[in-house]
Motif scaffolding. Structure first.
Motif, PDB file in Angstrom:
ATOM      1  N   GLN A 102       0.803  -1.219   0.000  1.00  0.00           N
ATOM      2  CA  GLN A 102       0.000   0.000   0.000  1.00  0.00           C
ATOM      3  C   GLN A 102       0.844   1.281   0.000  1.00  0.00           C
ATOM      4  N   ALA A 103       2.133   1.153   0.169  1.00  0.00           N
ATOM      5  CA  ALA A 103       3.011   2.324   0.270  1.00  0.00           C
ATOM      6  C   ALA A 103       3.278   2.962  -1.090  1.00  0.00           C
ATOM      7  N   SER A 104       3.550   4.251  -1.064  1.00  0.00           N
ATOM      8  CA  SER A 104       3.972   4.940  -2.281  1.00  0.00           C
ATOM      9  C   SER A 104       5.441   4.592  -2.554  1.00  0.00           C
ATOM     10  N   LEU A 105       5.881   4.849  -3.753  1.00  0.00           N
ATOM     11  CA  LEU A 105       7.287   4.600  -4.088  1.00  0.00           C
ATOM     12  C   LEU A 105       8.196   5.441  -3.199  1.00  0.00           C
ATOM     13  N   GLU A 106       7.805   6.662  -2.938  1.00  0.00           N
ATOM     14  CA  GLU A 106       8.595   7.532  -2.051  1.00  0.00           C
ATOM     15  C   GLU A 106       8.730   6.917  -0.656  1.00  0.00           C
ATOM     16  N   GLN A 107       7.649   6.365  -0.117  1.00  0.00           N
ATOM     17  CA  GLN A 107       7.702   5.718   1.198  1.00  0.00           C
ATOM     18  C   GLN A 107       8.573   4.466   1.151  1.00  0.00           C
ATOM     19  N   LEU A 108       8.480   3.697   0.071  1.00  0.00           N
ATOM     20  CA  LEU A 108       9.301   2.490  -0.060  1.00  0.00           C
ATOM     21  C   LEU A 108      10.791   2.831  -0.091  1.00  0.00           C
ATOM     22  N   GLN A 109      11.109   3.950  -0.686  1.00  0.00           N
ATOM     23  CA  GLN A 109      12.514   4.329  -0.817  1.00  0.00           C
ATOM     24  C   GLN A 109      13.065   4.986   0.440  1.00  0.00           C
ATOM     25  N   ASN A 110      12.219   5.184   1.441  1.00  0.00           N
ATOM     26  CA  ASN A 110      12.651   5.717   2.730  1.00  0.00           C
ATOM     27  C   ASN A 110      12.771   4.555   3.724  1.00  0.00           C
ATOM     28  N   TYR A 111      13.887   3.868   3.666  1.00  0.00           N
ATOM     29  CA  TYR A 111      14.115   2.689   4.516  1.00  0.00           C
ATOM     30  C   TYR A 111      15.434   2.839   5.264  1.00  0.00           C
ATOM     31  N   GLU A 112      15.595   2.002   6.259  1.00  0.00           N
ATOM     32  CA  GLU A 112      16.837   1.945   7.030  1.00  0.00           C
ATOM     33  C   GLU A 112      17.257   0.485   7.125  1.00  0.00           C
ATOM     34  N   ILE A 113      18.494   0.197   6.770  1.00  0.00           N
ATOM     35  CA  ILE A 113      19.044  -1.143   6.973  1.00  0.00           C
ATOM     36  C   ILE A 113      19.687  -1.132   8.353  1.00  0.00           C
ATOM     37  N   ALA A 114      19.336  -2.107   9.184  1.00  0.00           N
ATOM     38  CA  ALA A 114      19.880  -2.181  10.541  1.00  0.00           C
ATOM     39  C   ALA A 114      21.404  -2.281  10.492  1.00  0.00           C
ATOM     40  N   PHE A 115      22.056  -1.826  11.556  1.00  0.00           N
ATOM     41  CA  PHE A 115      23.518  -1.809  11.603  1.00  0.00           C
ATOM     42  C   PHE A 115      24.131  -3.180  11.346  1.00  0.00           C
ATOM     43  N   ASP A 116      23.437  -4.252  11.728  1.00  0.00           N
ATOM     44  CA  ASP A 116      23.984  -5.600  11.519  1.00  0.00           C
ATOM     45  C   ASP A 116      23.636  -6.162  10.143  1.00  0.00           C
ATOM     46  N   GLY A 117      22.773  -5.462   9.393  1.00  0.00           N
ATOM     47  CA  GLY A 117      22.431  -5.883   8.041  1.00  0.00           C
ATOM     48  C   GLY A 117      21.391  -6.976   7.948  1.00  0.00           C
ATOM     49  N   TYR A 118      20.741  -7.313   9.051  1.00  0.00           N
ATOM     50  CA  TYR A 118      19.776  -8.416   9.038  1.00  0.00           C
ATOM     51  C   TYR A 118      18.317  -7.970   8.978  1.00  0.00           C
TER      52      TYR A 118
ATOM     53  N   ILE B 185       5.958   3.931   7.328  1.00  0.00           N
ATOM     54  CA  ILE B 185       4.828   2.998   7.286  1.00  0.00           C
ATOM     55  C   ILE B 185       4.901   1.951   8.396  1.00  0.00           C
ATOM     56  N   ASP B 186       5.903   2.081   9.269  1.00  0.00           N
ATOM     57  CA  ASP B 186       6.082   1.188  10.422  1.00  0.00           C
ATOM     58  C   ASP B 186       6.095  -0.284  10.008  1.00  0.00           C
ATOM     59  N   GLU B 187       6.974  -0.616   9.075  1.00  0.00           N
ATOM     60  CA  GLU B 187       7.120  -2.003   8.612  1.00  0.00           C
ATOM     61  C   GLU B 187       8.564  -2.434   8.804  1.00  0.00           C
ATOM     62  N   ASP B 188       8.733  -3.678   9.210  1.00  0.00           N
ATOM     63  CA  ASP B 188      10.053  -4.276   9.393  1.00  0.00           C
ATOM     64  C   ASP B 188      10.062  -5.645   8.742  1.00  0.00           C
ATOM     65  N   ILE B 189      11.122  -5.940   8.006  1.00  0.00           N
ATOM     66  CA  ILE B 189      11.297  -7.302   7.497  1.00  0.00           C
ATOM     67  C   ILE B 189      12.749  -7.717   7.708  1.00  0.00           C
ATOM     68  N   SER B 190      12.956  -9.007   7.729  1.00  0.00           N
ATOM     69  CA  SER B 190      14.262  -9.594   7.967  1.00  0.00           C
ATOM     70  C   SER B 190      14.860 -10.097   6.660  1.00  0.00           C
ATOM     71  N   VAL B 191      16.158 -10.268   6.665  1.00  0.00           N
ATOM     72  CA  VAL B 191      16.841 -10.876   5.524  1.00  0.00           C
ATOM     73  C   VAL B 191      16.264 -12.264   5.228  1.00  0.00           C
ATOM     74  N   LYS B 192      15.679 -12.894   6.247  1.00  0.00           N
ATOM     75  CA  LYS B 192      15.089 -14.222   6.066  1.00  0.00           C
ATOM     76  C   LYS B 192      14.021 -14.227   4.978  1.00  0.00           C
ATOM     77  N   ALA B 193      13.290 -13.124   4.804  1.00  0.00           N
ATOM     78  CA  ALA B 193      12.263 -13.054   3.763  1.00  0.00           C
ATOM     79  C   ALA B 193      12.885 -13.203   2.379  1.00  0.00           C
ATOM     80  N   PHE B 194      14.095 -12.692   2.198  1.00  0.00           N
ATOM     81  CA  PHE B 194      14.780 -12.796   0.915  1.00  0.00           C
ATOM     82  C   PHE B 194      15.354 -14.190   0.690  1.00  0.00           C
ATOM     83  N   ILE B 195      15.688 -14.882   1.770  1.00  0.00           N
ATOM     84  CA  ILE B 195      16.290 -16.205   1.673  1.00  0.00           C
ATOM     85  C   ILE B 195      15.246 -17.316   1.646  1.00  0.00           C
ATOM     86  N   GLU B 196      14.284 -17.240   2.545  1.00  0.00           N
ATOM     87  CA  GLU B 196      13.316 -18.329   2.723  1.00  0.00           C
ATOM     88  C   GLU B 196      11.938 -18.048   2.126  1.00  0.00           C
TER      89      GLU B 196
END
Length: 94
Positions: free
Chosen positions: A56-72, A79-90
């Protein structure tokens, strides 16, 4: 509130298991997919449709992200969404 010994062991276990996954080095967001470059050299994409807030997010909102310091983990503050690297792997597990 202090953590119990069991909670501490669980946290340590989760942290150790995440280390089995490569970290996210960079991210590219488009309206319908998110592409991650991983520390092991893989480049993998997932559809934004998997996640209601991302879908449901706009492209502008999608491009406003933060990668955690550990990269996971990735966080989208607007938009208060969090996903893990696991989504890309599994993918998504039901």
């Amino acid at each position: 509130m202090m953590k119990t010994e069991g909670q501490i062991k669980e946290t340590i276990s989760l942290t150790a298991s995440e280390k089995e996954y490569p970290s996210i080095i960079s991210l590219h967001c488009e309206k319908h997919k998110i592409t991650a470059t991983l520390s092991d050299g893989r480049i993998t994409s997932i559809p934004t449709a998997w996640f209601k807030r991302l879908r449901q997010a706009s492209l502008e909102q999608l491009q406003n992200y933060e990668i955690a310091f550990d990269g996971y983990d990735i966080h989208w503050p607007e938009i208060d969404e969090d996903i893990s690297v696991k989504a890309f792997i599994e993918g998504l597990k039901n």
